[in-house]
Design an enzyme around this catalytic site. Structure first.
Site, mmCIF file in Angstrom:
data_model
loop_
_atom_site.group_PDB
_atom_site.id
_atom_site.type_symbol
_atom_site.label_atom_id
_atom_site.label_comp_id
_atom_site.label_asym_id
_atom_site.label_seq_id
_atom_site.Cartn_x
_atom_site.Cartn_y
_atom_site.Cartn_z
ATOM 1 N N TRP A 59 0.876 -1.335 -0.027
ATOM 2 C CA TRP A 59 -0.005 0.002 0.239
ATOM 3 C C TRP A 59 0.891 1.202 -0.058
ATOM 4 C CZ3 TRP A 59 -1.128 4.522 2.945
ATOM 5 C CH2 TRP A 59 -2.200 5.144 2.321
ATOM 6 N N TYR A 96 -12.698 1.680 4.354
ATOM 7 C CA TYR A 96 -12.473 1.800 3.089
ATOM 8 C C TYR A 96 -13.519 2.615 2.350
ATOM 9 C CZ TYR A 96 -8.517 -1.374 3.675
ATOM 10 O OH TYR A 96 -7.370 -2.003 4.216
ATOM 11 N N ARG A 103 -11.097 -2.804 11.195
ATOM 12 C CA ARG A 103 -10.064 -2.547 11.986
ATOM 13 C C ARG A 103 -9.617 -1.209 12.334
ATOM 14 N NH1 ARG A 103 -7.265 -2.839 6.936
ATOM 15 N NH2 ARG A 103 -5.290 -1.686 6.685
#
Ligand code: CA
Length: 762
Positions: free
Chosen positions: A139, A244, A298
């Site tokens: 990422w 997200y 998370r």
């Protein structure tokens, strides 16, 4: 001749316009990044401009500028931790922002610029170039760093040499040549590829960026993406609307705005779905400015993004979308934004805006035609992500479950290390105490004893596996063996159920929740375990005020306020916990007098306990916890309690004396409740056999609500297993009179003297 001449002139003009368009787009991205339209004389603006300068000055003061340097910042010197690369570029971006932001005290500061460019060259030579191989988390290489570095090149484009621009942008292209992957990841990459394409003047790359959105817009029917029921999934099996999903929104909105009016304007008609996501996916999960932890994955375990910060980030994106959405949608968005901004007593929306949206927020609040929406009363069954949100007057109740389709919780990259039970039927009650789940709740709450959860509370769940990105929690990303998880919505009310199995233990059982106007009935049955360890169901585990003194009464008698107090209360019919804020009281009604373990305790923890990159600073917060103790090796144990949000102690006693709800059944074959003032009967049928309860008979696993208001009878039915390829046959012992309407797939076999329905749930 003039005709030929005219054609030549047009071609030339067109060619010039084409060449200029990259520059126009680049300047537009710069404006979107720094913000425009603000008044530098406004004290709030001046303070933000100073903050931008201070951040840059702080970074510069700790920057190693020596010719022999081996790092830029001593705390970001690693050549094995990939996040250090991203963090380095984020600091450089902050310096570039100060240099480029109009009216910033450091705008055009040549000394700042010299250090910045020297540092960029050093990073290109030593950390991130066109031949660098990845380590750590992909990422950082393909998203985190490219986003920062493309912004930097836009902010100081004219100050960089063509060779520098080429070198930096070749490095980005090496890592992210095309916007692949899914959803949030794809949108992040589309932004990086598109902005880079603009910098290097590549029509092909900007087109790749534009076209990537056409993979994101369509509704998902499996795996990642937005679902028509409002769910949002990332990482295949994890609900992530405010994780997200929030990142996706905060990137897709400015990029769509950026490309609008250009040669690469997004014209895919499916982009209309974006507006629908605001209504179906995001609006339900923002409570007075706070984003529900149960759709943050998370990220709920990150100190850097608490529920209010995440909620405001979503609001910030919706505010930007409202600037270019169709008029009726823009009005609706502004109305919901104003409601959240005005009712958020925890965090000021306007002053927390960066300069890029500050003037939009000022304008919104000053716009007399934009009226606050009012409190939302609604019920949402997010069947595709095993989440439920129930919004009543003065409260919101959320439910977090897992199944054969959705995992229990996610813990990767060393994050969310104690999320073990957060998908096991955790209930979240929002009320006027808006900081109940902020203010260091996550690292201090007893993670074995979350409200709503039935757990094997002494089973060891310490983090025990690790990869190059850090530890991960035992049992994370585990699917349940059970598919009966879900529920049904009828108007603003709902039923939900969850057949559950503890991960790594023998514990099983069935849980139901029936959500009405001013109460939530919670039932558990069939609770069975053979591991010789104690099993508990936590009714509530509430963060208290700073001295832990919130009054707590049971059966009307005041209990001690001493921290450390623990008592097994017997024959409890009612209880009441005074709220930390006005309107945040919580009442409890136990339809069957019961024993309840009550604990008032101070708990201490650090964010580092649940996030391996976070601070080890210890925080202490106070809690009051109520639990059913089912003992060791329970067999077919049960519980029942009714949550009464917002009720004073006196009003709780009134409810207990004249309850509006009746438990009709609480077994492992059927759990059912009636709410007499609303005329609702609701049931969860757990078996594929004919079962009757009250006025209802069902032949299949199902969740059912029936409302008889004296004039109309409304029925809602679902197959929570999502596995029934046939029908559910339902009998209702009410005279149905005349059929008004029925959804496709519903066959009315009889209306009188009783109602017969056959529902094709395939
Ligand atoms: Ca009621």
């Amino acid at each position: 001749m003039p005709r030929c001449f005219l054609i030549a002139f047009l071609a030339l003009a067109s060619s010039l316009a084409f060449a200029d368009e990259y520059d126009d787009l680049r300047l537009k991205w710069k404006d979107l990044t720094t913000g425009t339209g603000y008044n530098p004389a406004d004290p709030d603006v001046a303070s933000k401009l100073t903050s931008i300068a201070n951040a840059a000055t702080n970074h510069r003061s700790s920057l190693d500028t020596s010719p022999s340097r081996t790092f830029l910042w001593s705390d970001l010197a690693s050549t094995t931790t990939s996040s250090h690369v991203t963090h380095n570029y984020n600091r450089l971006r902050s310096m570039a922002l100060a240099y480029a932001t109009p009216n910033c005290p450091l705008q055009g500061d040549t000394a700042l610029l010299a250090d910045l460019i020297s540092a960029l060259d050093w990073m290109n030579a030593n950390r991130y170039n066109a031949t660098t191989s990845q380590y750590g988390n992909w990422w950082d290489w393909e998203i985190g760093t490219p986003l920062a570095l493309t912004d930097i090149c836009v902010l100081i484009y004219d100050e960089l040499s063509p060779a520098q621009r080429t070198a930096y942008m070749d490095a980005v292209n090496h890592q992210v040549p095309t916007p692949d992957m899914t959803q949030a990841n794809q949108v992040w990459k589309a932004r990086a590829v598109g902005v880079r394409g603009c910098i290097v003047k590549s029509a092909t790359k900007i087109a790749l960026s534009r076209d990537a959105f056409s993979n994101v817009f369509p509704y998902a029917t499996s795996s990642d993406g937005f679902y028509t029921d409002g769910s949002f999934i990332q990482h295949n099996i994890h609900p992530y609307t405010a994780g997200y999903g929030a990142a996706l929104l905060s990137n897709i909105v400015p990029v769509l705005n950026w490309l609008s009016g250009s040669s690469w304007e997004v014209t895919d008609p499916a982009q209309a779905n974006l507006t629908q996501w605001v209504y179906d996916s995001f609006e339900p999960i923002i409570y007075r400015g706070a984003a529900w932890d149960l759709v943050r994955g998370r990220e709920a375990g990150r100190n850097s993004s608490n529920p209010q910060a995440t909620g405001h980030s979503l609001m910030n994106s919706i505010l930007q979308l409202a600037q270019f959405a169709p008029a009726t949608d823009a009005a609706r968005m502004k109305s919901m934004l104003k409601e959240w901004a005005l009712t958020d007593t925890e965090r000021d929306f306007v002053s927390a805006r960066s300069l890029s949206t500050f003037s939009m927020a000022i304008d919104l609040m000053a716009d007399g035609t934009a009226l606050p929406r009012g409190e939302k009363i609604a019920h949402y069954t997010f069947a595709a992500m095993d989440r439920v949100v129930h919004l009543g007057r003065g409260y919101g109740f959320g439910l977090s479950m897992c199944s054969t389709r959705i995992a229990n919780f996610e813990s990767i990259n060393g994050e969310n290390l104690s999320g073990w039970f957060t998908g096991d039927g955790q209930t979240i009650l929002y009320n006027a105490d808006l900081d109940a789940f902020g203010d260091h709740y996550q690292p201090t709450v007893d993670a074995y004893r979350l409200p709503g959860v039935t757990a094997d509370v002494t089973h060891s769940k310490l983090p025990h596996t690790a990869n190059s990105l850090g530890p991960r929690s035992k049992g994370q990303s585990t699917l349940s063996p059970h598919d009966w998880v879900g529920g049904a919505t009828l108007d603003v009310y709902g039923a939900a159920g969850m057949q559950f199995k503890g991960v790594g233990v023998s514990l099983t059982g069935k849980k139901s929740w029936f959500m009405f106007d001013d109460e939530v009935v919670c039932l558990g049955a069939g609770i069975t375990s053979s591991d010789a360890r104690p099993i508990e169901t936590t009714v509530e585990n509430r963060k208290l005020n700073s001295d832990g003194s919130n009054a707590f009464t049971a059966n009307g008698s005041v209990q001690p306020t001493t921290l450390g107090w623990a008592e097994s209360l017997t024959h409890v019919r009612s209880a009441h916990l005074a709220g930390t804020a006005l309107g945040a009281d919580i009442g409890f009604y136990f339809p069957q007098a019961t024993s309840i373990q009550a604990v008032r305790e101070a708990r201490t923890g650090a964010w580092n306990d649940i996030d391996s990159d976070a601070s080890t600073t210890l925080f202490t917060r106070n809690y009051l916890r109520l639990s059913f103790e089912h003992g060791s090796n329970p067999s077919g144990a049960s519980y029942q309690y009714v949550l009464l949000p917002g009720r004073s102690a006196r009003h709780v006693e009134h409810y207990v004396n004249t309850p509006q709800t009746t438990v009709l059944a609480n077994t492992s074959t059927v759990q059912a409740v009636a709410e007499t003032t609303l005329g609702i009967t609701a049931a969860n049928f757990w078996t594929d056999t004919v079962q009757s309860v009250g006025i209802l008979t069902s032949n299949k696993k199902s969740s059912v609500l029936v409302r008889n208001d004296g004039t109309f009878i409304d029925v809602s039915v679902s197959d929570p297993t999502q596995m029934n390829t046939g029908t559910i046959d339902l009998q209702i012992a009410l005279d149905g009179g005349t059929l008004v309407s029925a959804d496709a797939g519903v066959t009315v076999t009889q209306t009188s003297p009783g109602i017969g329905l056959s529902v094709d749930v395939n």
